[in-house]
Design an enzyme around this catalytic site. Structure first.
Site, short mmCIF file in Angstrom:
data_model
loop_
_atom_site.label_atom_id
_atom_site.label_comp_id
_atom_site.label_asym_id
_atom_site.label_seq_id
_atom_site.Cartn_x
_atom_site.Cartn_y
_atom_site.Cartn_z
N ASP A 141 0.77 -1.22 -0.07
CA ASP A 141 0.07 -0.20 -0.10
C ASP A 141 0.83 1.23 -0.03
O ASP A 141 0.29 2.32 -0.08
CB ASP A 141 -0.79 0.15 1.12
CG ASP A 141 -0.24 -0.30 2.37
OD1 ASP A 141 0.78 -0.55 2.53
OD2 ASP A 141 -0.88 -0.43 3.44
N TYR A 150 9.58 4.41 3.58
CA TYR A 150 10.51 3.52 4.30
C TYR A 150 11.76 3.74 3.87
O TYR A 150 12.79 3.53 4.50
CB TYR A 150 10.18 2.12 3.95
CG TYR A 150 9.23 1.56 4.47
CD1 TYR A 150 9.08 0.66 5.75
CD2 TYR A 150 7.75 1.53 4.17
CE1 TYR A 150 8.04 0.04 6.42
CE2 TYR A 150 6.72 1.29 4.72
CZ TYR A 150 6.72 0.53 5.89
OH TYR A 150 5.67 -0.23 6.42
#
Length: 433
Positions: free
Chosen positions: A160, A239
């Site tokens: 996602d 990330y």
């Protein structure tokens, strides 16, 4: 169309169920090895709008869950939240980042998960050879690569994070997220949005990078800061904050009262216990817990950049459920022209990587599956990170498949967030490797 969810007792299963309302899915099978969690999730679904969703059945037998399935959605958590707590704490005790999918924690999670994922792939091939497997099990790229060794192109990984990045960037640029075109390439949890174009051909990314107010109005802009994003000339997946700001994020994680895994372990245990005792309130308890979970997502990285709160538009649960549904519809309905960011075999998309390596990039999807859209090669800095992380992933797959401790040590020691082979060896020893 019949859909099976492996990990059917998972907390986010109701999000998938909600996305299926009015879809072509007529039967949803939930499989899990934990009967308590499976029963609670069934109670949550019973409290939702059942008239709009598919019929639901549950099973604790894997083959029973797979036989007759058109699509298999794999979202398992091997070792449960207790395993995640260990994956995060052991590296932190050695002075390096502990995180579910990034760094040593991600490698440990992959080593534990890949053997189970491979057994699932083998059973799919044996009893449901025509099924498509959609993998959301983390570390998604690593697990998808392992499963592809058995299932080939019939396993596709989803995440996602990329779709969330595209939608946030489009809104910040004043465009409709559903009409923009984009170029995204990398590995799972290590990718870059490199172009963003309006339906009339306007370059939205260049304008966004030049507009500091717009650029810092959404999550990635706040995480990375306008100066660094302009220096990169692209928008990194969230990330990548663990890589670009490793010192700050490590300090934030080590300074927190508890790790993300410890928070979720306590939260999930409390939810499932309360909901099992009051099944009539399961849906209400789930929604309250879900909101708290989303509000605290990536709290360590946000703490490292000022401790800002997430926008309300980012608290709807991510979007992987919508990606999964769009992927199923495109394959089942042969909806040509569907473009999604997926984890698939590289082919010739990134020439420096092996053809069978799993990458995360924009794909065209139809009845024959997902194919990467040709794109410009990554820059030297991006490719360098991709090559090193791919070496880590492939070493972890080798270690899990052949029970090879040397390969496991290599996977840990080669990770850019692990700063010493000696540290890697101690982590592996403490993890029982």
């Amino acid at each position: 169309m019949r859909l099976t969810i492996l990990g059917g007792g998972g907390f986010r299963v109701p999000l998938v169920y909600g996305a299926l309302a009015g879809s072509e899915v007529t039967e949803l099978t939930l499989y899990d090895t934990d009967p308590l969690r499976l029963g609670v999730v069934r109670s949550v679904l019973a409290g939702l709008d059942r008239d709009a969703g598919p019929a639901v059945r549950v099973t604790e037998d894997l083959d029973d869950a797979l036989i007759g399935a058109d699509f298999v959605f794999s979202a398992i958590r091997v070792g449960g939240t207790a395993g995640r707590v260990r994956d995060e704490r052991i590296p932190l005790d050695e002075g390096v980042l502990g995180q579910e999918t990034v760094g040593a924690g991600g490698v440990l999670y992959g080593l534990r998960t890949i053997p189970v994922a491979l057994r699932i792939a083998e059973r799919v091939k044996a009893v449901a050879p025509d099924a498509w497997v959609i993998n959301f099990t983390n570390p998604a790229g690593m697990v998808t690569e392992a499963m592809a060794g058995v299932l080939g192109d019939r396993v596709i990984g989803i995440c996602d994070s990329p779709v969330g990045l595209v939608r946030r960037a489009a809104r910040a640029a004043g465009a409709d997220p559903d009409t923009v075109r984009y170029d995204y390439v990398g590995l799972n949890h290590l990718g870059w949005l490199r172009t963003l174009t309006a339906d009339d051909g306007r370059d939205l990314l260049a304008g966004l990078l030049d507009d500091e107010a717009a650029l810092t109005s959404f999550e990635e802009g706040k995480l990375f800061g306008a100066p660094w994003l302009r220096a990169l000339g692209s928008l990194p997946n969230e990330y990548l904050h663990y890589y670009y700001f490793r010192r700050e994020t490590l300090a934030a994680v080590r300074g927190a009262d508890e790790t993300r895994g410890e928070f979720l372990a306590q939260q999930q245990e409390g939810f499932f216990e309360r909901a099992s005792k009051a099944p009539e309130r399961a849906a209400e308890l789930w929604e309250r817990t879900r909101l708290e979970r989303e509000e605290t997502y990536m709290a360590d990285s946000r703490a490292a950049t000022g401790g800002w709160q997430r926008d309300t538009c980012d608290l709807d649960g991510g979007g992987y459920d919508q990606v999964a549904l769009a992927l199923m519809r495109a394959i089942a309905g042969d909806a040509r022209g569907t473009r999604l960011i997926l984890n698939v075999r590289n082919g010739s998309t990134v020439p420096a990587l092996p053809a069978d390596a799993i990458i995360e990039t924009v794909c065209e999807v139809d009845r024959s599956g997902a194919r990467p859209v040709p794109c410009a090669p990554p820059g030297e800095a991006e490719l360098g990170l991709m090559l090193q992380l791919k070496a880590v992933e492939r070493a972890a797959v080798e270690a899990a498949v052949f029970k090879d401790r040397t390969a496991a040590l290599r996977a840990l020691a080669l990770h850019p967030l692990v700063d010493s082979p000696a540290v890697a060896a101690r982590i592996l020893e403490r993890a029982g490797g």
